[in-house]
Design a protein around this motif. Sequence first.
Motif, PDB file in Angstrom:
ATOM      1  N   CYS A 109       0.844  -1.191   0.000  1.00  0.00           N
ATOM      2  CA  CYS A 109       0.000   0.000   0.000  1.00  0.00           C
ATOM      3  C   CYS A 109       0.885   1.248   0.000  1.00  0.00           C
ATOM      4  O   CYS A 109       1.809   1.355   0.813  1.00  0.00           O
ATOM      5  CB  CYS A 109      -0.887  -0.031   1.247  1.00  0.00           C
ATOM      6  N   CYS A 112       0.229   3.117   3.835  1.00  0.00           N
ATOM      7  CA  CYS A 112       0.678   2.532   5.111  1.00  0.00           C
ATOM      8  C   CYS A 112       1.718   1.430   4.952  1.00  0.00           C
ATOM      9  O   CYS A 112       2.249   0.941   5.935  1.00  0.00           O
ATOM     10  CB  CYS A 112      -0.519   2.026   5.901  1.00  0.00           C
ATOM     11  N   CYS A 157      -7.104  -1.250   1.202  1.00  0.00           N
ATOM     12  CA  CYS A 157      -6.131  -1.741   2.178  1.00  0.00           C
ATOM     13  C   CYS A 157      -6.847  -1.922   3.517  1.00  0.00           C
ATOM     14  O   CYS A 157      -7.501  -1.006   4.002  1.00  0.00           O
ATOM     15  CB  CYS A 157      -5.000  -0.722   2.313  1.00  0.00           C
ATOM     16  N   CYS A 160      -5.123   0.746   6.446  1.00  0.00           N
ATOM     17  CA  CYS A 160      -5.339   2.199   6.457  1.00  0.00           C
ATOM     18  C   CYS A 160      -6.657   2.592   5.800  1.00  0.00           C
ATOM     19  O   CYS A 160      -7.068   3.743   5.863  1.00  0.00           O
ATOM     20  CB  CYS A 160      -4.175   2.934   5.789  1.00  0.00           C
TER      21      CYS A 160
END
Length: 200
Positions: A109, A112, A157, A160
């Motif tokens: 990601c 994060c 994700c 996050c």
Amino acid sequence: MNRRRFLSRLATGAAGAALPGLLFGCNRSRSAGVDRSAAPDSTRYVSPVTDRDLAVHAFDAEITKLDKPASDWTSVVSEDAYQILFEVGTEPRYSSPLLDEKRRGTFVCAACHLPLFPSTTKYESGTGWPSFWAPLPRHLGTSVDNKLAVTRTEYHCRRCGGHQGHVFGDGPDPTGLRYCNNGLALRFIPESESLPDLRR
Ligand SMILES: [Zn+2]
């Protein structure tokens, strides 16, 4: 890993070979009947396929939704990436350098750094967006997206909450799924490099 072994790992999840209602892509809109009951469950599709993927699973214990407002990510990612990740945008097709990324490694990601896709599930879909036939187990969440005339399954994700793309039922074997991802929402880490620390 040979195909037979891999498929046997998938067997208990019945994979996702049949998602008859999800037959349209990022820009392959057709009319139509989405079978919501068949919405993808990312926990079911794939087991680790490389040593690197096994290492990735060290991150599993860290998959707890971050209690953090989206605005906190503005200083971490680019403006364009923020618009995709936290305002559910879509990058122009054929704009991502990741389309040509063919090395072994892990796609994490962009916000994060949670690992999301092993390079072993990336394939050329011809859509103009980086595409994968399976994510790492449990690393993505999904939601129903009714913004267009057709209902789509959005995925993000799990840590996050950053939007990554949409998943469709016209992908290749063994899952039959196509995870159509925005390149700006991902960062590629080659196998020769350590995975980055998770951002908090
Ligand atoms: Zn994330």
